[in-house]
Scaffold this active site. Structure first.
Site, PDB file in Angstrom:
ATOM      1  N   CYS A  83       0.852  -1.184   0.000  1.00  0.00           N
ATOM      2  CA  CYS A  83       0.000   0.000   0.000  1.00  0.00           C
ATOM      3  C   CYS A  83       0.887   1.231   0.000  1.00  0.00           C
ATOM      4  O   CYS A  83       2.060   1.160   0.349  1.00  0.00           O
ATOM      5  CB  CYS A  83      -0.961   0.004   1.192  1.00  0.00           C
ATOM      6  SG  CYS A  83      -0.147  -0.178   2.775  1.00  0.00           S
ATOM      7  N   GLU A 132      -8.137   8.503   3.827  1.00  0.00           N
ATOM      8  CA  GLU A 132      -7.705   8.136   2.484  1.00  0.00           C
ATOM      9  C   GLU A 132      -8.851   7.855   1.527  1.00  0.00           C
ATOM     10  O   GLU A 132      -9.890   7.304   1.913  1.00  0.00           O
ATOM     11  CB  GLU A 132      -6.777   6.911   2.554  1.00  0.00           C
ATOM     12  CG  GLU A 132      -5.475   7.247   3.242  1.00  0.00           C
ATOM     13  CD  GLU A 132      -4.440   6.140   3.162  1.00  0.00           C
ATOM     14  OE1 GLU A 132      -3.239   6.486   3.180  1.00  0.00           O
ATOM     15  OE2 GLU A 132      -4.805   4.958   3.087  1.00  0.00           O
TER      16      GLU A 132
END
Length: 197
Positions: A83, A132
């Protein structure tokens, strides 16, 4: 690292690393500016673009990584394959492929978009906040994984029952279950019903 228009301005030029900038977005994922990486994660957090990658082997097992102990955010916890954050102006797909190779030393043999998910996860250990807009990717890895020790402490391939067992006893990233659940439809399409995802 290959030099592209997006990475050229983010590569160290004189032996010192430049500040890493993230792309700030609105609730629809439209770019509205940039912010320095650590500042974007300070409470209450600023909504920024991110990506999460889930790679599987030919047996339908998910590749997990344990984040390196030296990382300032969520060190030592287990999480999905890879990620991170695209550089401003870098396509999420390109960032996902680039970062997977940088962290794990292997490129996906297949990588496909799997939607997006928006979340707000405070990290109780560091006090940082993950606000996010996350682009999800699923794919396959067939090459031998050679993790960068500064990024990754350990890796393991797991089946769904093995993941459940590990999740019950080990510490995982605050965002892991959110991104996994959001990616499940694409994961099931990729791995087939027999894999059990």
């Amino acid at each position: 690292m290959p030099i592209t228009p997006a990475t050229a301005t983010h590569s160290p030029s004189n032996g010192t690393a430049d500040a890493i900038l993230l792309e700030l977005v609105d609730e629809d994922g439209v770019t509205i500016g940039t912010a320095e990486k650590l500042a974007a994660h300070q409470p209450p957090g600023r909504l920024h673009r991110a990506f999460s990658v889930f790679l599987f082997d030919e047996y339908g097992r998910l590749l997990l990584q344990q984040r390196a102990l030296g990382k300032y955010h969520s060190p030592g916890v287990w999480s999905n394959t890879c990620c991170g954050h695209p550089y401003p102006g870098e396509a999420p797909f390109a960032a996902a492929a680039r970062r997977t190779f940088e962290e794990l030393g292997a490129s996906p043999s297949l990588l496909a978009e799997a939607g997006t998910v928006r979340y707000n996860h405070p990290d109780p250990e560091s006090g940082l906040v993950e606000q996010e807009y996350n682009h999800l990717f699923v794919g396959m890895v067939q090459a031998v994984v050679r993790p960068d020790a500064e990024e990754v402490a350990s890796t393991v391939f797991v089946t769904p029952p093995e993941l459940a067992e590990r999740h019950a006893k080990d510490t995982f990233s605050a965002w892991f279950m959110t991104v996994l659940d959001a990616a499940r439809p694409a994961i099931r399409e990729l791995t087939g019903p027999s894999a059990g995802w």
